[in-house]
Design a protein around this motif. Sequence first.
Motif, PDB file in Angstrom:
ATOM      1  N   UNK A   5       0.855  -1.186   0.000  1.00 23.50           N
ATOM      2  CA  UNK A   5       0.000   0.000   0.000  1.00 23.50           C
ATOM      3  C   UNK A   5       0.888   1.232   0.000  1.00 23.50           C
ATOM      4  N   UNK A   6       0.265   2.351  -0.299  1.00 22.43           N
ATOM      5  CA  UNK A   6       0.940   3.642  -0.197  1.00 22.43           C
ATOM      6  C   UNK A   6       0.084   4.507   0.719  1.00 22.43           C
ATOM      7  N   UNK A  42      10.260   5.300   1.252  1.00 22.08           N
ATOM      8  CA  UNK A  42       9.666   6.618   1.433  1.00 22.08           C
ATOM      9  C   UNK A  42      10.100   7.492   0.266  1.00 22.08           C
ATOM     10  N   UNK A  43       9.121   8.133  -0.361  1.00 21.08           N
ATOM     11  CA  UNK A  43       9.399   9.124  -1.398  1.00 21.08           C
ATOM     12  C   UNK A  43       9.224  10.492  -0.733  1.00 21.08           C
ATOM     13  N   UNK A  44      10.328  11.114  -0.312  1.00 19.18           N
ATOM     14  CA  UNK A  44      10.243  12.363   0.449  1.00 19.18           C
ATOM     15  C   UNK A  44       9.633  13.501  -0.369  1.00 19.18           C
ATOM     16  N   UNK A  45       8.727  14.233   0.249  1.00 17.65           N
ATOM     17  CA  UNK A  45       8.142  15.418  -0.375  1.00 17.65           C
ATOM     18  C   UNK A  45       7.487  15.138  -1.712  1.00 17.65           C
ATOM     19  N   UNK A  86       4.550  16.575   1.309  1.00 16.81           N
ATOM     20  CA  UNK A  86       4.177  15.402   2.087  1.00 16.81           C
ATOM     21  C   UNK A  86       4.844  14.163   1.484  1.00 16.81           C
ATOM     22  N   UNK A  87       5.397  13.321   2.369  1.00 14.47           N
ATOM     23  CA  UNK A  87       6.016  12.067   1.923  1.00 14.47           C
ATOM     24  C   UNK A  87       4.973  11.060   1.458  1.00 14.47           C
ATOM     25  N   UNK A  88       5.377  10.227   0.523  1.00 17.70           N
ATOM     26  CA  UNK A  88       4.595   9.077   0.094  1.00 17.70           C
ATOM     27  C   UNK A  88       5.297   7.862   0.694  1.00 17.70           C
ATOM     28  N   UNK A  89       4.624   7.150   1.585  1.00 18.27           N
ATOM     29  CA  UNK A  89       5.231   6.036   2.311  1.00 18.27           C
ATOM     30  C   UNK A  89       4.713   4.727   1.718  1.00 18.27           C
ATOM     31  N   UNK A  90       5.625   3.855   1.337  1.00 19.78           N
ATOM     32  CA  UNK A  90       5.294   2.557   0.765  1.00 19.78           C
ATOM     33  C   UNK A  90       5.440   1.522   1.859  1.00 19.78           C
TER      34      UNK A  90
END
Length: 162
Positions: A118-119, A141-144, A153-157
């Motif tokens: 999930x993301x 984590x895709x920062x910013x 906002x980060x996108x957290x996998x």
Amino acid sequence: MPETYIRTARPEDEEALGLLDRVTWSTLHSVQPSPQPPYDPFFSGRFGPRDHLVAEADGRVVGYIRLGFPTPLAVNAHVRQILGFVVAEEARGTGVGRALVRAAVQEARRQGARRITLRVLGHNTPARKLYEAEGFVIEGVLPGEFLLDGAYVDDVIMGQAL
């Protein structure tokens, strides 16, 4: 909150699911613009009733979780991804979300998946805590990654083996 029943969505749930999506919309969990009329149908060629598990209490839809493939690639067909997750405001904190996540994991296993991913947006602390409590771990984590309400906002996998 009355007892919650988790089931596969039915075509007749479309109106209730669309309304739930609209009234719960927030930049806490969505990167899409706020829904505006005329509203798109909830079900689409990509995601139909079979791709949604619904939480029902007293005959009312109080949440859903969408489970699908992360990509159309055959080499990725052993993975399922949570691609949408909403709980009605009045049902939050009652275990509905936890029941939906558990049902999605069980359904992914039933389908023969070996992983579920999930993301989640980095600032969505309640969702992240729920996922972690249900065995998901941060895998990247895709920062910013997103600019929401003037803040990056980060996108957290997150994911787990099944």
